[in-house]
Scaffold this motif. Sequence first.
Motif, PDB file in Angstrom:
ATOM      1  N   VAL A  47      60.646  23.850  13.327  1.00 29.69           N
ATOM      2  CA  VAL A  47      60.880  24.305  14.704  1.00 29.69           C
ATOM      3  C   VAL A  47      59.732  25.221  15.119  1.00 29.69           C
ATOM      4  O   VAL A  47      58.992  25.732  14.271  1.00 29.69           O
ATOM      5  CB  VAL A  47      62.194  25.109  14.856  1.00 29.69           C
ATOM      6  CG1 VAL A  47      63.411  24.201  14.732  1.00 29.69           C
ATOM      7  CG2 VAL A  47      62.264  26.278  13.884  1.00 29.69           C
ATOM      8  N   GLU A  48      59.606  25.416  16.422  1.00 27.15           N
ATOM      9  CA  GLU A  48      58.707  26.438  16.944  1.00 27.15           C
ATOM     10  C   GLU A  48      59.563  27.518  17.590  1.00 27.15           C
ATOM     11  O   GLU A  48      60.448  27.214  18.388  1.00 27.15           O
ATOM     12  CB  GLU A  48      57.752  25.840  17.981  1.00 27.15           C
ATOM     13  CG  GLU A  48      56.870  26.904  18.642  1.00 27.15           C
ATOM     14  CD  GLU A  48      55.831  26.322  19.611  1.00 27.15           C
ATOM     15  OE1 GLU A  48      55.950  25.148  20.001  1.00 27.15           O
ATOM     16  OE2 GLU A  48      54.902  27.073  19.965  1.00 27.15           O
ATOM     17  N   ALA A  49      59.306  28.762  17.225  1.00 28.50           N
ATOM     18  CA  ALA A  49      60.031  29.887  17.820  1.00 28.50           C
ATOM     19  C   ALA A  49      59.360  30.275  19.134  1.00 28.50           C
ATOM     20  O   ALA A  49      58.139  30.424  19.197  1.00 28.50           O
ATOM     21  CB  ALA A  49      60.021  31.080  16.856  1.00 28.50           C
ATOM     22  N   LEU A 105      55.504  30.091  14.180  1.00 25.87           N
ATOM     23  CA  LEU A 105      55.418  31.365  14.901  1.00 25.87           C
ATOM     24  C   LEU A 105      54.133  31.387  15.714  1.00 25.87           C
ATOM     25  O   LEU A 105      53.047  31.192  15.161  1.00 25.87           O
ATOM     26  CB  LEU A 105      55.410  32.536  13.907  1.00 25.87           C
ATOM     27  CG  LEU A 105      56.607  32.676  12.969  1.00 25.87           C
ATOM     28  CD1 LEU A 105      56.336  33.775  11.930  1.00 25.87           C
ATOM     29  CD2 LEU A 105      57.881  32.986  13.756  1.00 25.87           C
ATOM     30  N   ASN A 106      54.256  31.618  17.015  1.00 23.24           N
ATOM     31  CA  ASN A 106      53.063  31.717  17.864  1.00 23.24           C
ATOM     32  C   ASN A 106      52.390  33.060  17.664  1.00 23.24           C
ATOM     33  O   ASN A 106      53.038  34.102  17.697  1.00 23.24           O
ATOM     34  CB  ASN A 106      53.450  31.555  19.334  1.00 23.24           C
ATOM     35  CG  ASN A 106      53.763  30.113  19.668  1.00 23.24           C
ATOM     36  OD1 ASN A 106      52.880  29.258  19.651  1.00 23.24           O
ATOM     37  ND2 ASN A 106      55.026  29.844  19.947  1.00 23.24           N
ATOM     38  N   ILE A 107      51.078  33.018  17.471  1.00 26.81           N
ATOM     39  CA  ILE A 107      50.339  34.254  17.220  1.00 26.81           C
ATOM     40  C   ILE A 107      49.186  34.383  18.211  1.00 26.81           C
ATOM     41  O   ILE A 107      48.302  33.529  18.268  1.00 26.81           O
ATOM     42  CB  ILE A 107      49.787  34.266  15.768  1.00 26.81           C
ATOM     43  CG1 ILE A 107      50.902  34.000  14.732  1.00 26.81           C
ATOM     44  CG2 ILE A 107      49.057  35.571  15.478  1.00 26.81           C
ATOM     45  CD1 ILE A 107      51.983  35.063  14.672  1.00 26.81           C
ATOM     46  N   LEU A 137      51.939  29.385  11.032  1.00 25.85           N
ATOM     47  CA  LEU A 137      51.386  30.224  12.093  1.00 25.85           C
ATOM     48  C   LEU A 137      50.654  29.363  13.115  1.00 25.85           C
ATOM     49  O   LEU A 137      49.718  28.638  12.773  1.00 25.85           O
ATOM     50  CB  LEU A 137      50.421  31.260  11.508  1.00 25.85           C
ATOM     51  CG  LEU A 137      51.018  32.266  10.535  1.00 25.85           C
ATOM     52  CD1 LEU A 137      49.926  33.223  10.056  1.00 25.85           C
ATOM     53  CD2 LEU A 137      52.171  33.049  11.168  1.00 25.85           C
ATOM     54  N   GLU A 138      51.090  29.438  14.365  1.00 22.69           N
ATOM     55  CA  GLU A 138      50.440  28.691  15.434  1.00 22.69           C
ATOM     56  C   GLU A 138      49.444  29.616  16.128  1.00 22.69           C
ATOM     57  O   GLU A 138      49.797  30.452  16.940  1.00 22.69           O
ATOM     58  CB  GLU A 138      51.475  28.181  16.436  1.00 22.69           C
ATOM     59  CG  GLU A 138      52.540  27.307  15.790  1.00 22.69           C
ATOM     60  CD  GLU A 138      53.267  26.395  16.781  1.00 22.69           C
ATOM     61  OE1 GLU A 138      53.013  26.502  17.995  1.00 22.69           O
ATOM     62  OE2 GLU A 138      54.092  25.592  16.317  1.00 22.69           O
ATOM     63  N   LEU A 139      48.180  29.476  15.753  1.00 28.10           N
ATOM     64  CA  LEU A 139      47.155  30.359  16.308  1.00 28.10           C
ATOM     65  C   LEU A 139      46.773  29.924  17.720  1.00 28.10           C
ATOM     66  O   LEU A 139      46.337  28.790  17.929  1.00 28.10           O
ATOM     67  CB  LEU A 139      45.914  30.359  15.402  1.00 28.10           C
ATOM     68  CG  LEU A 139      46.142  30.738  13.930  1.00 28.10           C
ATOM     69  CD1 LEU A 139      44.797  30.861  13.212  1.00 28.10           C
ATOM     70  CD2 LEU A 139      46.929  32.040  13.802  1.00 28.10           C
ATOM     71  N   LEU A 167      46.302  25.146  14.374  1.00 28.73           N
ATOM     72  CA  LEU A 167      45.507  25.526  15.553  1.00 28.73           C
ATOM     73  C   LEU A 167      46.194  24.968  16.788  1.00 28.73           C
ATOM     74  O   LEU A 167      46.330  23.751  16.936  1.00 28.73           O
ATOM     75  CB  LEU A 167      44.089  24.973  15.453  1.00 28.73           C
ATOM     76  CG  LEU A 167      43.186  25.493  14.341  1.00 28.73           C
ATOM     77  CD1 LEU A 167      41.788  24.867  14.468  1.00 28.73           C
ATOM     78  CD2 LEU A 167      43.070  27.016  14.377  1.00 28.73           C
ATOM     79  N   ASP A 168      46.638  25.879  17.660  1.00 30.92           N
ATOM     80  CA  ASP A 168      47.374  25.473  18.857  1.00 30.92           C
ATOM     81  C   ASP A 168      46.389  25.158  19.985  1.00 30.92           C
ATOM     82  O   ASP A 168      45.246  25.606  19.964  1.00 30.92           O
ATOM     83  CB  ASP A 168      48.315  26.620  19.276  1.00 30.92           C
ATOM     84  CG  ASP A 168      49.607  26.108  19.887  1.00 30.92           C
ATOM     85  OD1 ASP A 168      49.649  24.941  20.331  1.00 30.92           O
ATOM     86  OD2 ASP A 168      50.580  26.880  19.917  1.00 30.92           O
ATOM     87  N   ASP A 169      46.845  24.373  20.952  1.00 25.38           N
ATOM     88  CA  ASP A 169      46.039  24.033  22.136  1.00 25.38           C
ATOM     89  C   ASP A 169      44.692  23.446  21.760  1.00 25.38           C
ATOM     90  O   ASP A 169      43.677  23.695  22.419  1.00 25.38           O
ATOM     91  CB  ASP A 169      45.833  25.273  23.023  1.00 25.38           C
ATOM     92  CG  ASP A 169      47.154  25.820  23.512  1.00 25.38           C
ATOM     93  OD1 ASP A 169      47.973  25.020  23.974  1.00 25.38           O
ATOM     94  OD2 ASP A 169      47.379  27.037  23.398  1.00 25.38           O
ATOM     95  N   VAL A 188      46.862  20.664  13.460  1.00 22.71           N
ATOM     96  CA  VAL A 188      46.372  20.991  14.799  1.00 22.71           C
ATOM     97  C   VAL A 188      47.392  20.471  15.807  1.00 22.71           C
ATOM     98  O   VAL A 188      47.981  19.409  15.608  1.00 22.71           O
ATOM     99  CB  VAL A 188      44.978  20.386  15.116  1.00 22.71           C
ATOM    100  CG1 VAL A 188      43.907  21.000  14.238  1.00 22.71           C
ATOM    101  CG2 VAL A 188      44.985  18.880  14.989  1.00 22.71           C
ATOM    102  N   LYS A 189      47.624  21.275  16.857  1.00 21.17           N
ATOM    103  CA  LYS A 189      48.527  20.837  17.916  1.00 21.17           C
ATOM    104  C   LYS A 189      47.703  20.702  19.178  1.00 21.17           C
ATOM    105  O   LYS A 189      47.066  21.660  19.615  1.00 21.17           O
ATOM    106  CB  LYS A 189      49.656  21.864  18.100  1.00 21.17           C
ATOM    107  CG  LYS A 189      50.831  21.329  18.904  1.00 21.17           C
ATOM    108  CD  LYS A 189      51.862  22.413  19.175  1.00 21.17           C
ATOM    109  CE  LYS A 189      52.795  22.626  17.995  1.00 21.17           C
ATOM    110  NZ  LYS A 189      53.918  23.549  18.355  1.00 21.17           N
ATOM    111  N   PHE A 190      47.696  19.503  19.742  1.00 19.86           N
ATOM    112  CA  PHE A 190      46.845  19.256  20.905  1.00 19.86           C
ATOM    113  C   PHE A 190      47.355  19.982  22.145  1.00 19.86           C
ATOM    114  O   PHE A 190      48.552  20.132  22.337  1.00 19.86           O
ATOM    115  CB  PHE A 190      46.775  17.754  21.207  1.00 19.86           C
ATOM    116  CG  PHE A 190      45.933  16.981  20.229  1.00 19.86           C
ATOM    117  CD1 PHE A 190      45.303  17.608  19.164  1.00 19.86           C
ATOM    118  CD2 PHE A 190      45.757  15.617  20.388  1.00 19.86           C
ATOM    119  CE1 PHE A 190      44.529  16.893  18.263  1.00 19.86           C
ATOM    120  CE2 PHE A 190      44.981  14.891  19.489  1.00 19.86           C
ATOM    121  CZ  PHE A 190      44.372  15.524  18.436  1.00 19.86           C
TER     122      PHE A 190
HETATM  123 MG    MG Z   1      52.759  26.991  20.002  1.00 22.96          MG
END
Ligand code: MG
Length: 263
Positions: A47-49, A105-107, A137-139, A167-169, A188-190
């Motif tokens: 999941v993403e918080a 976790l978004n950071i 960790l979603e940077l 790596l987010d975005d 990586v998340k696009f």
């Molecule tokens: Mg995110």
Amino acid sequence: SGNFKEGSKKRLQMIDEIRNCMVNDCENFHVKYQPVINIAAGKAVGVEALVRFENDKYGEVLPEDFIPVLEHDFAFEEMGIWLMENAMRDGLKLVAKNPDFLMGLNIAASQFGDSFFVESLKEASDNTGFPMKNICLELSKNCRLLDQELLKEKVAALREMGVKILLDDFGSGFASLEFLKHLPVDLVKFDMQFVENIVESETDRQDLKQLSALAALHGPRVVIKGIETEEMLNIISDSQIDRGQGFFFERPTDIETIVEKYV
Ligand code: MG
Ligand code: C2E
């Protein structure tokens, strides 16, 4: 212009109230969760918080309405620690049922750049009993602007502890591809812009294909967010993309729903 002034005054007032809540044990804050689905298996792998502020006056306030303004405030640091602990406590219910389940976790850059960050994360893990290896960790994209050596060292140290780095975005902002060459990460998340128009635009479908092939070439698995319809999912299923997330599967929801439906 009177309206404009009035509007920005109201906005500042809201930010001020949110900030006060942050330093007051994060009252009126809660965490929502959105499942991340292994597309081929059709099963949740994590999941993403996502943080939420809510009170009677403003209803539910989304993070983009206060994070950009408060990111560099010490109050935000407090909120970050509060969020980690709460997400990890909730996450215990998930890893009890699936020992490989990931808590995203978004950071923000201000958090990751802080010299106490790794320490705080370990402390939250110790306090809650939530394993480091189940943390992802979603940077945020601005993390790419941090000092390169510091970034490399921190990422390596965290991965050594079993923490997953995402790596987010990806694909938006500063030097995405160049980046992957020098910084080994797990996922990586696009950026959402790469999927928004895939149904209507053949060019966008091609871009998504190329970009995911390139990312895969460098090692990390690819996550796509913003999957809103079945049509979008079908297109995405045809390419070498591992994981997906979006309103089509589930909107950000409470932990109980995640426990019932996804683990
Ligand atoms: Mg995110
Ligand atoms: P993000 O990391 O890109 O998170 C995904 C955002 O996309 C979430 O917005 C989510 O609700 C939304 N979303 C999910 N599925 C779909 C979909 O199918 N279509 C569309 N249009 N949107 C979808 P949210 O919750 O408003 O969060 C916005 C951003 O705020 C996040 O972007 C993240 O960068 C930041 N954020 C959220 N929670 C935290 C937190 O606890 N700490 C930090 N530092 N940042 C946070």
